[in-house]
Design an enzyme around this catalytic site. Structure first.
Site, PDB file in Angstrom:
ATOM      1  N   ASN A   9       0.857  -1.181   0.000  1.00  0.00           N
ATOM      2  CA  ASN A   9       0.000   0.000   0.000  1.00  0.00           C
ATOM      3  C   ASN A   9       0.895   1.233   0.000  1.00  0.00           C
ATOM      4  OD1 ASN A   9      -1.807   2.047   0.450  1.00  0.00           O
ATOM      5  ND2 ASN A   9      -2.465   1.334   2.480  1.00  0.00           N
ATOM      6  N   TRP A  10       0.968   1.878  -1.156  1.00  0.00           N
ATOM      7  CA  TRP A  10       1.893   3.017  -1.276  1.00  0.00           C
ATOM      8  C   TRP A  10       1.314   4.283  -0.636  1.00  0.00           C
ATOM      9  CZ3 TRP A  10       4.004   2.713  -7.054  1.00  0.00           C
ATOM     10  CH2 TRP A  10       4.689   1.504  -7.213  1.00  0.00           C
ATOM     11  N   LYS A  11       0.044   4.229  -0.259  1.00  0.00           N
ATOM     12  CA  LYS A  11      -0.620   5.393   0.368  1.00  0.00           C
ATOM     13  C   LYS A  11      -0.427   6.627  -0.527  1.00  0.00           C
ATOM     14  CE  LYS A  11      -0.250   3.090   4.786  1.00  0.00           C
ATOM     15  NZ  LYS A  11      -0.154   3.167   6.246  1.00  0.00           N
ATOM     16  N   GLY A  68       2.936  -1.201   4.262  1.00  0.00           N
ATOM     17  CA  GLY A  68       2.959   0.225   3.976  1.00  0.00           C
ATOM     18  C   GLY A  68       4.378   0.684   3.667  1.00  0.00           C
ATOM     19  N   GLY A  69       5.017   1.288   4.648  1.00  0.00           N
ATOM     20  CA  GLY A  69       6.323   1.915   4.444  1.00  0.00           C
ATOM     21  C   GLY A  69       7.349   1.044   3.721  1.00  0.00           C
ATOM     22  N   HIS A 110      -9.482   1.004   4.856  1.00  0.00           N
ATOM     23  CA  HIS A 110      -8.218   1.179   5.587  1.00  0.00           C
ATOM     24  C   HIS A 110      -8.472   2.085   6.789  1.00  0.00           C
ATOM     25  CE1 HIS A 110      -4.125   2.355   6.557  1.00  0.00           C
ATOM     26  NE2 HIS A 110      -3.752   1.269   5.900  1.00  0.00           N
ATOM     27  N   GLU A 152      -5.093  -5.115  10.598  1.00  0.00           N
ATOM     28  CA  GLU A 152      -4.081  -4.080  10.804  1.00  0.00           C
ATOM     29  C   GLU A 152      -4.354  -3.360  12.125  1.00  0.00           C
ATOM     30  OE1 GLU A 152      -2.134  -2.806   6.856  1.00  0.00           O
ATOM     31  OE2 GLU A 152      -3.845  -1.508   7.166  1.00  0.00           O
ATOM     32  N   GLY A 167       2.783   2.125  10.816  1.00  0.00           N
ATOM     33  CA  GLY A 167       3.747   3.219  10.685  1.00  0.00           C
ATOM     34  C   GLY A 167       4.502   3.550  11.953  1.00  0.00           C
ATOM     35  N   GLU A 219      -6.898   4.464   7.902  1.00  0.00           N
ATOM     36  CA  GLU A 219      -6.704   5.892   7.609  1.00  0.00           C
ATOM     37  C   GLU A 219      -7.943   6.475   6.934  1.00  0.00           C
ATOM     38  OE1 GLU A 219      -2.989   5.352   5.580  1.00  0.00           O
ATOM     39  OE2 GLU A 219      -2.051   4.797   7.491  1.00  0.00           O
ATOM     40  N   SER A 255       3.697  -2.301  10.305  1.00  0.00           N
ATOM     41  CA  SER A 255       5.147  -2.366  10.548  1.00  0.00           C
ATOM     42  C   SER A 255       5.769  -3.685  10.095  1.00  0.00           C
ATOM     43  CB  SER A 255       5.470  -2.073  12.018  1.00  0.00           C
ATOM     44  OG  SER A 255       5.098  -0.740  12.351  1.00  0.00           O
TER      45      SER A 255
HETATM   46  P1  13P Z   1       3.170   0.254   7.672  1.00  0.00           P
HETATM   47  O1  13P Z   1       3.659  -1.011   7.012  1.00  0.00           O
HETATM   48  O2  13P Z   1       3.903   1.481   7.194  1.00  0.00           O
HETATM   49  O3  13P Z   1       3.106   0.121   9.152  1.00  0.00           O
HETATM   50  O4  13P Z   1       1.665   0.485   7.156  1.00  0.00           O
HETATM   51  C1  13P Z   1       0.769  -0.554   7.236  1.00  0.00           C
HETATM   52  C2  13P Z   1      -0.430  -0.201   6.467  1.00  0.00           C
HETATM   53  O5  13P Z   1      -1.192   0.670   6.858  1.00  0.00           O
HETATM   54  C3  13P Z   1      -0.666  -0.902   5.202  1.00  0.00           C
HETATM   55  O6  13P Z   1      -1.938  -0.655   4.728  1.00  0.00           O
END
Ligand code: 13P
Length: 251
Positions: free
Chosen positions: A10-12, A233-234, A96, A168, A174, A98, A212
């Protein structure tokens, strides 16, 4: 693990088209030989078309990060499923944390999105997970149950295996504070047991862990009995890390 694992990045809200192009060109050769794991990237809307062109003929599928449940209409700033299909998208993240926290997405809203995605042949990844205060208050399971039951309200039991779930925990997103193996297994097994109350297909529903995930911790998370993949994510913003996580699904 009852099914082919799914690892999605997920590149957000990251990457211009040029930056996305650099990332996928670095990623494709690193994952070309990883048979036995399904790999998806979820770029921002503006880079979807370019990524679909670049990923053509590769092992990498391209998913969107969100969708609207209506086909078209007066919904300024939104993107519909026919629009996603039109550019060649093959899956979509739904709910998600977010989106829930910053954009007011409710369980009811997600209940209307899920069947629309399924009917269009998109692979949905439905996100669920508790906040830190909910975990500390012992509410993790009741929250997961509520989120799952609400989101699946309009999904036929025979279609449960077509939905992927991403567990999640919000406190792990994050933060570098990955869930322990015990926490991840317990929550994913609980999510499966909730689905199993309504559908025999729950055994085949892929349940991903997210929060993470790194190249270092992925393999042991992915080896857990009820974890069938990862939502990253990251670490998905680095071709090296993301490819290593995808390889971790095969160990
Ligand atoms: P991180 O891997 O950066 O913690 O993010 C997880 C995430 O929200 C994937 O959708």
């Amino acid at each position: 693990m009852p099914c082919v694992p799914l690892v999605a990045g997920n590149w957000k809200m990251n990457k211009t088209v040029a930056e996305a192009e650099q990332l996928i060109q670095a990623l494709l050769p690193r994952v070309a030989s990883l048979d036995g794991v399904e790999i998806a990237i979820c770029p921002p809307f503006t880079a979807l078309r370019a990524m679909i062109d670049s990923a053509f003929g590769s092992r990498v599928a391209v998913f969107a990060q969100n969708m609207h449940e209506a086909d078209h209409g007066a919904f300024t700033g939104e993107i519909s499923v026919p629009m996603l299909r039109d550019v060649g998208v093959s899956g979509v993240i739904i709910g998600h944390s977010e989106r829930r926290a910053y954009f007011g997405e409710t369980d009811e809203r997600l209940a209307s999105k899920l069947p629309v995605a399924l009917d269009a042949g998109l692979q949905p990844i439905l996100c669920v997970g508790e906040s830190e205060s909910q975990r500390l208050a012992g509410e993790t399971e009741s929250l997961l149950r509520r989120q799952l039951e609400a989101a699946f309200a309009n999904v036929e039991p025979e279609r449960y295996a077509d939905v992927a779930i991403a567990y999640e925990p919000i406190w792990a997103i994050g933060t570098g504070r990955v869930a322990t193996l015990e926490q991840a297994q317990e929550a994913c097994a609980f999510a499966r047991s909730v689905l199993a109350e309504s559908s025999e297909e729950a055994e085949r529903t892929r349940i991903l862990y997210g929060g993470s995930v790194t190249a270092e911790n992925a393999a042991e998370l992915l080896a857990l009995p009820d974890v069938d993949g990862a939502l990253v994510g990251g670490a998905s913003l680095s071709a090296e890390s993301f490819a290593a996580i995808c390889a971790g699904a095969l160990l």
